[in-house]
Write a protein that holds these residues in place. Structure first.
Motif, short mmCIF file in Angstrom:
data_model
loop_
_atom_site.label_atom_id
_atom_site.label_comp_id
_atom_site.label_asym_id
_atom_site.label_seq_id
_atom_site.Cartn_x
_atom_site.Cartn_y
_atom_site.Cartn_z
N UNK A 276 15.36 -34.52 14.41
CA UNK A 276 15.31 -35.34 15.62
C UNK A 276 16.72 -35.79 16.02
N UNK A 277 17.57 -34.81 16.18
CA UNK A 277 18.95 -35.07 16.54
C UNK A 277 19.23 -34.44 17.91
N UNK A 278 20.02 -35.16 18.71
CA UNK A 278 20.41 -34.64 20.03
C UNK A 278 21.92 -34.45 20.02
N UNK A 279 22.34 -33.19 20.19
CA UNK A 279 23.76 -32.86 20.14
C UNK A 279 24.37 -32.87 21.54
N UNK A 283 34.50 -33.81 25.07
CA UNK A 283 35.56 -33.18 25.88
C UNK A 283 36.71 -32.65 25.01
N UNK A 284 36.88 -33.24 23.82
CA UNK A 284 37.92 -32.73 22.92
C UNK A 284 37.47 -31.43 22.26
N UNK A 285 38.41 -30.56 21.99
CA UNK A 285 38.09 -29.25 21.43
C UNK A 285 37.48 -29.37 20.03
N UNK A 286 36.42 -28.61 19.79
CA UNK A 286 35.76 -28.51 18.48
C UNK A 286 35.15 -29.84 18.00
N UNK A 287 34.83 -30.72 18.96
CA UNK A 287 34.21 -32.00 18.59
C UNK A 287 32.79 -32.05 19.18
N UNK A 288 31.82 -32.35 18.30
CA UNK A 288 30.42 -32.51 18.72
C UNK A 288 29.93 -33.89 18.29
#
Length: 337
Positions: A276-279, A283-288
């Motif tokens: 139950x996670x929402x990704x 805007x920064x590179x390689x950041x989620x």
């Protein structure tokens, strides 16, 4: 505490012309026009007490500016009643304008080609402010906003930040009990914003100045307002404390992962979809950012799975941002209960 603003079942409707399609339709439009009625403000009621600092927020077209224009007497309501400082803004115009200050981020009340202090002197005469009252009050305003060095400069030579500080001072020459601020910090740098926020807190504490603030910069709301009113399609969908808004809607966590290489959402969901996670992609590179419920078991399991599969450069766990909470409320169309 007395009510400074009283609004009851306020409505504002505009007629919008809709053209017919094709050459034949254009010809018919010459003789008869089709109109559509737009409800810019739709049956809103609210009260604001003396000394309150209230954030009035909504997306573009929600009805914020239309409401402010009715509260300041610029527009006449289609129906409903408005009382501001005990007066009808549209009928008691001359007396009413002396009891309010208004700052519109995109419009100036200063004269473009003359020195700032000359604009101040003209406004002093317009508002019939005595020399003693002006000197006592404006000395503090000029010092706190740090605009002393700007007084001899023409307005056209000021930067945006300098002009906005002077605009704020101009709105306060007559020391009004009520201040309307419409996007007062738009386009300003962080240091100028901080200076303006500090000043607004000071006048609120010193004079019990009531402030109604409309802005798209939610950091202004967080810094200044305990109460927030949210508008959507002309209707109030939330009216309450900012803290309650965060408690009811911001009970999750945002876990920010900085990966050492590029990752896509499908990969992340393949490892965490059952949690139950929402990704969301930062805007920064390689950041989620993973949005999850504030439960230790879920947070720990999520981090364990991600760390087991990917190389991580950095991890941060944060409260859900106010901006994210408000976005979610608008998406879900929640009506204030």
């Amino acid at each position: 505490m007395k009510n400074v603003i009283e609004v009851d079942r306020l409505n504002k409707e505009f007629k919008s012309f809709s053209s017919r399609a094709g050459l034949k339709g254009a010809f018919r439009d010459l003789f008869t026009r089709n109109y559509k009625l737009i409800h810019a403000v739709d049956d809103i009621s609210l009260t604001i007490k003396e000394g309150e600092m209230v954030g009035y927020i909504g997306e573009n077209g929600a009805g914020k500016s239309t409401t402010i224009k009715m509260l300041t007497g610029i527009l006449t309501p289609s129906s409903g009643s408005v009382r501001v400082n005990g007066m009808n803004p549209h009928k008691d115009r001359e007396k009413f304008v002396r009891t309010i200050g208004v700052v519109f981020g995109q419009r100036s009340q200063l004269w473009w080609d003359i020195a700032v202090q000359e604009s101040f002197r003209l406004l002093k005469k317009i508002y019939q402010v005595s020399d003693e009252d002006y000197n006592n009050h404006m000395g503090h305003v000029i010092e706190t906003l740090d605009i002393g060095p700007l007084l001899d400069k023409p307005v056209r030579k000021l930067s945006l930040g300098q002009r906005m500080r002077c605009e704020l001072a101009a709105a306060l020459i007559h020391n009004p009990p009520l201040l309307f601020l419409d996007e007062p910090t738009i386009g300003l740098d962080v240091l100028v914003k901080l200076k303006i926020r500090k000043f607004l807190k000071e006048i609120n504490e010193k004079y019990k100045t009531t402030i109604l603030l409309t802005t798209h910069d939610l950091s202004d709301i967080e810094a200044l307002c305990e109460r927030v009113i949210m508008l959507d399609e002309g209707k109030i969908i939330y009216d309450g404390s900012l803290q309650a808004l965060r408690s009811n809607w911001g009970d999750g966590k945002q876990i920010q992962f900085q990966f050492t290489k590029e990752i896509n959402e499908a990969e992340l969901l393949s490892h965490t979809g059952d949690l139950d996670v929402k990704w969301q992609n930062h805007e920064r590179m390689n950041v989620w950012i993973a949005n999850v419920r504030d439960e230790e078991i879920i947070i720990s399991e999520l981090i364990r799975r991600i760390v087991a599969v990917y190389q991580i450069k950095d991890i941060n766990i944060n409260e859900v941002a106010t901006e994210e909470i408000i976005r979610n409320i608008y998406e879900e169309g929640v009506v204030n209960g």
